[in-house]
Design an enzyme around this catalytic site. Sequence first.
Site, short mmCIF file in Angstrom:
data_model
loop_
_atom_site.label_atom_id
_atom_site.label_comp_id
_atom_site.label_asym_id
_atom_site.label_seq_id
_atom_site.Cartn_x
_atom_site.Cartn_y
_atom_site.Cartn_z
N ASP A 1 0.77 -1.14 -0.18
CA ASP A 1 0.06 -0.10 -0.03
C ASP A 1 0.91 1.15 -0.18
O ASP A 1 1.53 1.39 0.99
CB ASP A 1 -0.96 0.16 1.37
N ASP A 2 0.76 1.94 -1.25
CA ASP A 2 1.55 3.19 -1.08
C ASP A 2 3.20 2.97 -1.24
O ASP A 2 3.96 4.05 -0.80
CB ASP A 2 1.64 4.38 -0.02
N CYS B 1 -5.13 4.87 -3.85
CA CYS B 1 -5.50 3.82 -3.59
C CYS B 1 -6.73 2.91 -4.21
O CYS B 1 -6.59 2.05 -4.81
CB CYS B 1 -5.70 3.37 -1.86
N ASP C 1 0.10 -0.28 -5.14
CA ASP C 1 -1.02 0.27 -5.88
C ASP C 1 -0.89 1.68 -6.28
O ASP C 1 -1.42 2.06 -7.45
CB ASP C 1 -2.35 0.39 -4.68
N ASN C 2 0.22 2.43 -5.84
CA ASN C 2 0.75 3.66 -6.29
C ASN C 2 1.85 3.97 -5.80
O ASN C 2 2.55 3.43 -4.77
CB ASN C 2 -0.28 4.90 -6.09
#
Length: 529
Positions: free
Chosen positions: A62-63, A98, A332-333
């Site tokens: 995540d991130d 997200c 996700d990013n």
Amino acid sequence: MEPEQGRCRGGLRAVAGARTRRQGRGRASARTLSTLLLLLLACCVRCAGGAQPSNVVLILADDQDVHLGGMTPMKKTKTLIGDAGATFVNAYTVTPLCCPSRSSILTGLYPHNHEVRNNSLSGNCSSPLWQKGPESEALPVYLSKQKYQTFFAGKYLNQYGKKDAGDVSHIPPGWDQWHALVGNSQYYNYTLSVNGKEEKHTDSYEKDYLTDLIANRSLKFLDDRSPQHPFFLMLSPPAPHSPWTAAPQYQNDFGDVKAPRDGSFDKPGKDKHWLLRQPINPMPNSSLTFLDNAYRKRWQTLLSVDDMVEMLVKKLESIKELDNTYIFYTSDNGYHTGQFSLPIDKRQLYEFDIRIPLLVRGPGIKPNQTLQAPVLNIDLTPTILDISGVNLSSVNVDGQSFLGQMAPSLRNGSARPFFLVEYTGEGHPTTDPACPKLGPGLSQCFPDCVCEDAYNNTYACVRTLDSENNLQYCEFADSESFVEVYNLSSDPHQLENIVKKVDPALLQAMNQRLIKLQSCVGDSCRDIK
Ligand SMILES: *[C@@H]1O[C@H](CO)[C@@H](O)[C@H](O)[C@H]1NC(C)=O
Ligand SMILES: *[C@@H]1O[C@H](CO)[C@@H](O)[C@H](O)[C@H]1NC(C)=O
Ligand SMILES: *[C@@H]1O[C@H](CO)[C@@H](O)[C@H](O)[C@H]1NC(C)=O
Ligand SMILES: *[C@@H]1O[C@H](CO)[C@@H](O)[C@H](O)[C@H]1NC(C)=O
Ligand SMILES: *[C@@H]1O[C@H](CO)[C@@H](O)[C@H](O)[C@H]1NC(C)=O
Ligand SMILES: *[C@@H]1O[C@H](CO)[C@@H](O)[C@H](O)[C@H]1NC(C)=O
């Protein structure tokens, strides 16, 4: 044929067995044997895309950025997945936030086709319309039709499990085992939906630390699985998202680590769209302390993800499935810490926010490959479905399989030379009470009242990347219709917006391409000239 390797190997083992038995009875004619062999080989070829394909594990951080060293702390992951397979150095998300990005990963669709605009229910994040529409034909639905046993653990979509999103009783279709976090990333004090039942967690490291819990439950799933079926695991740890709570044994690591000071770090965004002209430049010490702390803690939380990857690979080895399993590691990013004086966040069109890590190992993928071809998060679903034997022409996706890029012995595959990145800005209708000098419409205004997002931070870009061109062309939906253009060959850190310098004919061509991409569907997303 490699992805169905398990099956073919089984077939050849059967041939060997048949030979032994026949020879035991004597009188086995060489002719009968070779006919049998041919028949079985023919079956292998004919059944390619059919039964018992390879297993797949998808690990989604995540991130986690790749541009600012986000993979540096993950030594075991780089060895166990990257060195054992392929590292894509030009992997991108089609949207740097997200919930829209995760929706793209699960469906293989650009945001304009899944219509998840932001992290709120009103922007379709885990909304009833998403559940009725895109979620009902997402990746696990196809895999389950292919007889995969499917397992999910961790953060799903930011609004998942909330009352208006169907509560914890909503289990998206296609999942056999479901251990999903309610809401956004947490490490402690959270609620899970365990197969539709609420399970509350507090803050004991041994019982509740979410990254470890995801690892433990995935190992248990592998122990309990039925070996007749291939499996699909999606593991979605909270790291390295805020609140950056490291496991106790890692809370003192990287004591001297600071966010990197090179590239666009603390550079003024002088020729960029209005939001990038607001940050305080140079950044105040309080922002620097804040972002260095975030950078260090992000790395600490990733050490538990690194442990998870190691445990998983060891388990796959011990159950003798490692050689027949594809493992994907991605995020996700991306993320930024101080670039263009923006303290911390994602949401921007620049490389630090749209580039993501992507490492893959599995059957047919030669070790230690570094691959340059651009691949997108919307390609994950078609790639995994390709591995599972689904005929992609029957699937509604905007992305394309990159199995051929990493395993050319299995598939042909050509790289795409350009793609779309699109983003809808998030704002707040009222002024942030902590920052009374700012007007309404902004969001993420911390620390020091520097805002990272706004309703009109809404943009779409064509990113061109092949052996000749390395360009980015972006249009904003703001009152200035602002345009940013970068030549990443000569300016890799996007310091200079060259919109006023480039040939107007080139701008026009890019604008036309962007218009086509923004309304593309399926084939038309892949075939634009
Ligand atoms: C990959 O490269 C590294 C570093 O050169 C090397 O140590 C390792 O043995 C290689 N791995 C494989 C599987 O070839
Ligand atoms: C939410 O998605 C539905 C289709 O699933 C679409 O009709 C609707 O316009 C979307 N909402 C927004 C705010 O984009
Ligand atoms: C978890 O919640 C308890 C009770 O509200 C609180 O005391 C504790 O500090 C929280 N722990 C973390 C890590 O947030
Ligand atoms: C995970 O399993 C390990 C080994 O059994 C155990 O020590 C640890 O407490 C477990 N953690 C969680 C959060 O379940
Ligand atoms: C900011 O930090 C630098 C170096 O740590 C120091 O030299 C400077 O005086 C500080 N500025 C303020 C305003 O505190
Ligand atoms: C999310 O999108 C919806 C629909 O466009 C919008 O009404 C809402 O204000 C957005 N949320 C934020 C925080 O920007």
